[in-house]
Design a protein around this motif. Structure first.
Motif, short mmCIF file in Angstrom:
data_model
loop_
_atom_site.label_atom_id
_atom_site.label_comp_id
_atom_site.label_asym_id
_atom_site.label_seq_id
_atom_site.Cartn_x
_atom_site.Cartn_y
_atom_site.Cartn_z
N UNK A 187 32.82 40.91 40.16
CA UNK A 187 34.01 39.87 39.98
C UNK A 187 34.31 38.85 41.16
N UNK A 188 34.33 39.69 42.35
CA UNK A 188 34.64 38.71 43.62
C UNK A 188 33.83 37.63 43.75
N UNK A 189 32.66 37.44 43.32
CA UNK A 189 31.62 36.54 43.49
C UNK A 189 32.16 35.27 42.55
N UNK A 190 33.04 35.32 41.69
CA UNK A 190 33.46 34.17 40.71
C UNK A 190 34.32 33.38 41.33
N UNK A 191 34.41 32.22 41.20
CA UNK A 191 35.66 31.24 41.23
C UNK A 191 36.59 31.20 40.27
N UNK A 192 37.68 30.69 40.78
CA UNK A 192 38.71 30.64 39.72
C UNK A 192 38.33 29.70 38.48
#
Length: 277
Positions: A11-16
């Motif tokens: 999840x933290x590798x996604x952008x907003x």
């Protein structure tokens, strides 16, 4: 930073903007791995529960159908571990703090448009806290589905590999956890320091047990001088590999079920005067 979670599932590798553009966010499954930093006897590191939870999840996500959208949050390494705090190195959150952390994480996930949150836990000292958090969150948001789940709860091969005594009493740093750590982090296992220790003077001719339908409250030093509850001396890499494979396979099925799950709703009761069809 993602290992052992596959990078495309982290999840933290996604952008907003990735999240804003994500279709059907209400059906996307978000998993919060949860463990502990606590003593596991003289032969295992403090990270056991966190390592097991994250590795089992990582293996399952690697095998999961690519069409099923499941993402892992960063592991929550600290848990409610005060039953072990008489042993140096244990770091514990209070139940209240853990509830607040889960609440704030869930609120953030909900605000982003997600409606399925799995609390995937590998520490035996906190399932009740997760269950309370899950119920309260669902009451706060009727469309938020929260799953407080234990990593060992899926069907697995432990019963085929462990003795009946180990299955009943080997609940901490015993054969299963030590075997798994030989598979996951072999360089961190001091197998030469492993010693078997089972609880002594448990109630006999009684329905009362450490865990089960009629439990009594205990802390680890009540039951063990070494911090071990079980027999790690019989642990093997082969058993660890088999346990990891079977647990991961079980979680592939469970995560698929969660993705397909829809919140149950009762049928509308017939109003007085309605004509039968």
């Amino acid at each position: 930073m993602h290992s052992p979670i596959p990078p495309h599932r982290y999840f933290p590798y996604l952008t907003w903007t990735d999240i804003e553009a994500m279709p059907d966010r209400e059906h996307v499954v978000i998993v919060q791995p949860m463990g502990a930093i606590e003593q596991h006897g003289p032969h295992l590191p403090l990270v056991v529960d966190s390592a097991i939870c994250t590795t089992v999840l990582g293996e399952a996500l690697t095998q999961l159908d690519a069409a099923i959208p499941v993402y892992s949050l960063p592991p929550l390494y600290y848990g409610k571990s005060n039953e072990h705090w008489h042993f140096p190195g244990t770091i514990t959150l209070s139940a209240d703090t853990l509830l607040r952390v889960i609440h704030d994480v869930a609120e953030s996930i909900y605000r982003a448009g997600f409606r399925k949150l799995v609390l995937l836990n590998a520490h035996g000292g906190q399932p009740q806290v997760l269950e309370i958090a899950a119920r309260d969150l669902h009451l706060a948001h009727a469309d938020l589905m929260v799953f407080p789940l234990f990593v060992w709860a899926v069907p697995n091969c432990a019963g085929d590999l462990l003795t009946p005594k180990e299955m009943e009493l080997g609940i901490h740093a015993g054969d299963a956890e030590t075997s798994l750590m030989l598979s996951i982090l072999p360089d961190q296992v001091r197998i030469e320091q492993a010693k078997a220790e089972f609880p002594q003077n448990l109630p006999t001719d009684s329905w009362l047990t450490m865990e089960g339908a009629l439990p009594f409250a205990w802390v680890t030093r009540d039951l063990s001088a070494s911090g071990v509850l079980g027999d790690p001396t019989v642990a093997t890499l082969e058993k660890g590999d088999q346990l990891l494979e079977s647990l991961a396979s079980g979680w592939v099925t469970a995560l698929t079920d969660i993705y397909r799950f829809r919140q149950p709703k009762p049928e509308r009761a017939a109003a007085i005067g309605d004509s039968p069809q």
